[in-house]
Write a protein that holds these residues in place. Structure first.
Motif, short mmCIF file in Angstrom:
data_model
loop_
_atom_site.label_atom_id
_atom_site.label_comp_id
_atom_site.label_asym_id
_atom_site.label_seq_id
_atom_site.Cartn_x
_atom_site.Cartn_y
_atom_site.Cartn_z
N GLU A 151 6.17 1.59 -12.22
CA GLU A 151 4.61 2.23 -11.92
C GLU A 151 4.52 3.35 -13.03
O GLU A 151 3.60 3.60 -13.03
CB GLU A 151 4.16 1.74 -10.23
N LYS B 8 14.25 5.84 4.49
CA LYS B 8 13.19 4.70 4.07
C LYS B 8 12.76 5.30 2.88
O LYS B 8 11.95 6.47 2.29
CB LYS B 8 12.38 4.74 5.04
N THR B 9 12.35 4.01 1.89
CA THR B 9 11.33 3.55 1.27
C THR B 9 12.16 2.95 -0.01
O THR B 9 12.84 3.04 -0.22
CB THR B 9 11.50 5.21 -0.02
N ARG C 81 0.53 9.26 6.08
CA ARG C 81 0.79 10.34 5.12
C ARG C 81 0.86 11.77 5.20
O ARG C 81 0.18 12.40 4.35
CB ARG C 81 0.45 9.44 3.78
N ARG D 230 6.07 -4.56 0.35
CA ARG D 230 6.65 -3.90 1.59
C ARG D 230 6.78 -3.98 3.19
O ARG D 230 6.90 -3.40 3.66
CB ARG D 230 5.65 -2.49 1.30
N ASP E 228 10.90 2.40 -3.09
CA ASP E 228 11.55 3.18 -3.74
C ASP E 228 13.70 3.63 -4.76
O ASP E 228 13.40 3.24 -5.66
CB ASP E 228 10.60 4.57 -3.89
N TYR F 86 2.22 -4.22 -2.42
CA TYR F 86 2.07 -4.74 -1.42
C TYR F 86 2.85 -6.21 -1.03
O TYR F 86 3.21 -6.17 -0.07
CB TYR F 86 0.77 -4.60 -1.39
N GLY G 160 4.77 5.13 3.35
CA GLY G 160 4.66 4.03 2.81
C GLY G 160 5.34 3.04 3.77
O GLY G 160 6.69 3.45 3.68
P1 FBP Z 1 6.69 6.17 0.14
O1 FBP Z 1 7.44 7.54 -1.05
O2 FBP Z 1 6.01 6.81 1.46
O3 FBP Z 1 8.10 5.43 0.41
O4 FBP Z 1 5.80 5.05 -0.89
C1 FBP Z 1 6.48 4.19 -1.70
C2 FBP Z 1 4.95 2.90 -2.45
O5 FBP Z 1 5.08 2.24 -1.91
C3 FBP Z 1 5.18 3.55 -3.69
O6 FBP Z 1 6.28 2.70 -3.85
C4 FBP Z 1 3.95 3.69 -4.28
O7 FBP Z 1 3.51 4.51 -5.52
C5 FBP Z 1 3.43 4.04 -2.90
O8 FBP Z 1 4.07 4.36 -2.01
C6 FBP Z 1 1.76 4.10 -2.76
O9 FBP Z 1 1.78 3.68 -1.13
P2 FBP Z 1 -0.04 3.72 -1.06
O10 FBP Z 1 -0.19 2.59 -0.94
O11 FBP Z 1 -0.28 4.31 0.17
O12 FBP Z 1 -1.49 4.01 -1.98
#
Ligand code: FBP
Length: 548
Positions: free
Chosen positions: A308, A199-200, A142, A425, A202, A422, A78
């Motif tokens: 979430e 990175k994240t 991903r 991010r 989260d 979103y 993400g």
């Molecule tokens: P990462 O763990 O890859 O950094 O992604 C974070 C995130 O934003 C989560 O908070 C969320 O659950 C997920 O990606 C949503 O991903 P997607 O938009 O691919 O469904």
């Protein structure tokens, strides 16, 4: 491309670097390391990259390689604010070492390495993206890099481009795969180093040596601005309860940080729900009681923050989701062949254990449908698609109706649901993330020039001024333990969930009763990019609490 005035002004922002990275860098080796758990298993699986020392950088004579190097970059998973600055940091670091060094970006995430989709990054391209949000410079994806056939294909593609090192910019799963790749290339003596970057949004890739993952700061500041705005609206109109679900996948770090920034009436922390073995009904009761207490004071409004991943932490739901994951993995085609959700649900009920079939049947249909949606490539339920905020609104409403009948509640309940994820991010990185990311990228370039592999770039001491930040490298094996994944024990980076004995959670727990009943909202306002340092350069409350 048309740029906004802020984008134009931000182009000339020079990210702050730790003082050790400003000139020639000397590497200082610390003690050899061990993995956080399961040491002998991890050592066996990573014989070539296990136990390496922690590295820190100081100003001094460099032993770096000045020969021409070609480096490949991969953005994984993400989006998180600051990814473009990691890239510009790597680019500037490498070009400073030798202007003939080349930087390639693999397109669309790890899949680009395997499919040989890439572009060479040049001054023009990199300059265009400095201090901007998003991952659009090369795109992300991903795809999981986990099979030897993918590693071999990647190596072939690297060799064709003369690439000596890869930097994988990703979360815990991507960095786990980076470590496996580093080990594989080292064991083969392939001549390709692999470096990771944390990175994240989260915030769950952190440990003793990685104080925070990049993007968490900006994303939380964006959500906190929005929550603050909603709170001001709620306190003005005095007629709505706002249920706000926040991204963060499993961990509740984002919800906790936003709570510390905005002081809402209710904050649910999934890790606490699990530790207290709470049922969904108990979570609902907790919220409904606060609604009732505020109503008794004439305040029929408020805010509720919901992580979430909550449903996965409610023991019965966790069990149900785990059965559903297995079931969907084995019967995916059959489930997808049904036209209607009703048929899907009926089929699923026949495959669940009797106990879980009852739990599944008791759920509202829309919610049950969301639990059956496709899993992500790592086999995880896509929590961002589950509308927990709406489920909780409906359940709280039903609970309040009962309480009213019993004479325990006399108020009006009208609720609005929101989901923030979103929105944050790809936000323009805060000064903190712009500086942190650039420093992480620059650090990665030094690790590459020093011939290191299997390391994650690390920048610490983040509550001090950027000048005092400590840059270096941490062996990825140090962060690993063994966990069950897809039915087998696998080496993975240990995910950092919210610690209930940690200072950030305690700061919430000490104040939440007061915030619940007395309206103590804080309105953080938008991220400031220009102005006094005490407004523009603040780190997260989580980091501040943890450093006390
Ligand atoms: P990462 O763990 O890859 O950094 O992604 C974070 C995130 O934003 C989560 O908070 C969320 O659950 C997920 O990606 C949503 O991903 P997607 O938009 O691919 O469904």
């Amino acid at each position: 491309m048309i740029k906004s005035p802020l984008q134009i002004a931000r182009e000339s922002y020079s990210p702050k670097l730790p003082k050790a990275l400003k000139g020639s860098v000397k590497i200082v080796e610390g003690k050899n390391t061990e993995s956080v758990a399961d040491q002998s298993d991890i050592q066996k699986l990573f014989p070539n990259t296990y136990g390496m020392p922690v590295l820190s950088f100081e100003a001094g004579d460099s032993s770096a390689n000045n020969e021409v190097m070609n480096v490949g970059l991969i953005l994984s998973g993400g989006q998180a604010p600051g990814g473009h600055n990691v890239i510009s940091g790597i680019y500037d670091g490498l070009k400073k070492l030798n202007p003939a060094n080349k930087v390639y970006g693999f397109l669309g995430g790890p899949g680009g390495l395997v499919d040989n989709k890439y572009m060479e990054l040049t001054d023009d391209i990199v300059d265009h993206y400095r201090n901007t949000g998003g991952f659009d410079i090369i795109g992300s994806g991903r795809t999981k890099l986990e099979e030897e056939a993918q590693f071999d294909k990647g190596l072939e593609n690297c060799k064709a481009l003369g690439i000596n090192a890869l930097v994988i910019i990703g979360g815990d799963d991507s960095n786990t795969n980076a470590c496996v790749l580093a080990e594989y290339y080292k064991q083969k003596n392939a001549g390709v180093q692999v470096i990771g970057c944390p990175k994240t949004i989260d915030g769950d890739l952190k440990n003793e040596m990685i104080e925070t993952s990049f993007g968490f700061d900006t994303a939380c500041k964006v959500y906190s601005e929005l929550i603050g705005n909603i709170q001001r609206d709620a306190n003005s109109a005095k007629k709505y309860w706002h249920f706000i679900k926040l991204m963060g996948r499993s961990a509740s770090h984002i919800a906790l940080e936003c709570a510390l920034q905005t002081q809402p009436n209710v904050t649910i922390i999934s890790e606490e729900v699990e530790a207290n073995n709470m049922t969904l009904d108990q979570v609902v009761e907790y919220i409904a009681n606060i609604v009732a207490k505020r109503a008794a004071n004439g305040e029929n409004f408020g805010t509720v923050l919901i992580p979430e991943g909550l449903v996965e932490f409610i023991p019965a739901m966790k069990k149900l989701i785990s059965e559903l994951n297995d079931l969907l993995a084995h019967h995916e085609e059959e489930v997808n062949a049904f036209e209607s959700n009703k048929e899907k649900r009926e089929f699923v009920v026949t495959k669940l254990s009797p106990e879980m079939a009852e739990v599944f049947k008791s759920l509202p249909n829309t919610f049950a449908n969301q639990l059956m949606l496709d899993r992500d490539p790592h086999g995880n339920v896509q929590v961002s698609m589950i509308e927990t905020e709406k489920l909780l609104i409906d359940m709280v409403k039903a609970k309040l109706k009962k309480m009213k009948k019993a004479g325990l509640y006399a108020g009006k309940f009208s609720a609005q649901g929101h989901f923030f994820g979103y929105e944050g991010r790809c936000a323009s990185p805060s000064n903190f993330d712009a500086d942190y990311c650039y420093s992480l990228g620059y650090t990665a370039s030094v690790l590459i020039a020093e011939g290191k592999t299997g390391y994650m770039a690390s920048v610490r001491n983040l509550t001090a001024s950027a000048d005092e930040w400590i840059a270096g490298g941490v062996p990825v094996t140090m962060m690993m333990n063994m966990e069950r994944r897809h039915g087998a024990m696998k080496p993975v980076i240990q995910k950092a969930l919210v610690l209930l004995d940690g200072a950030p959670f305690k700061a919430l727990a000490d104040n939440r009763e007061d915030w619940a009943i007395n309206t103590k909202y804080v309105y953080p306002g938008p991220i400031q990019y220009f102005g006094p340092t005490e407004v523009c350069d603040l780190p997260t409350k989580t980091l501040i609490e943890e450093s006390k």
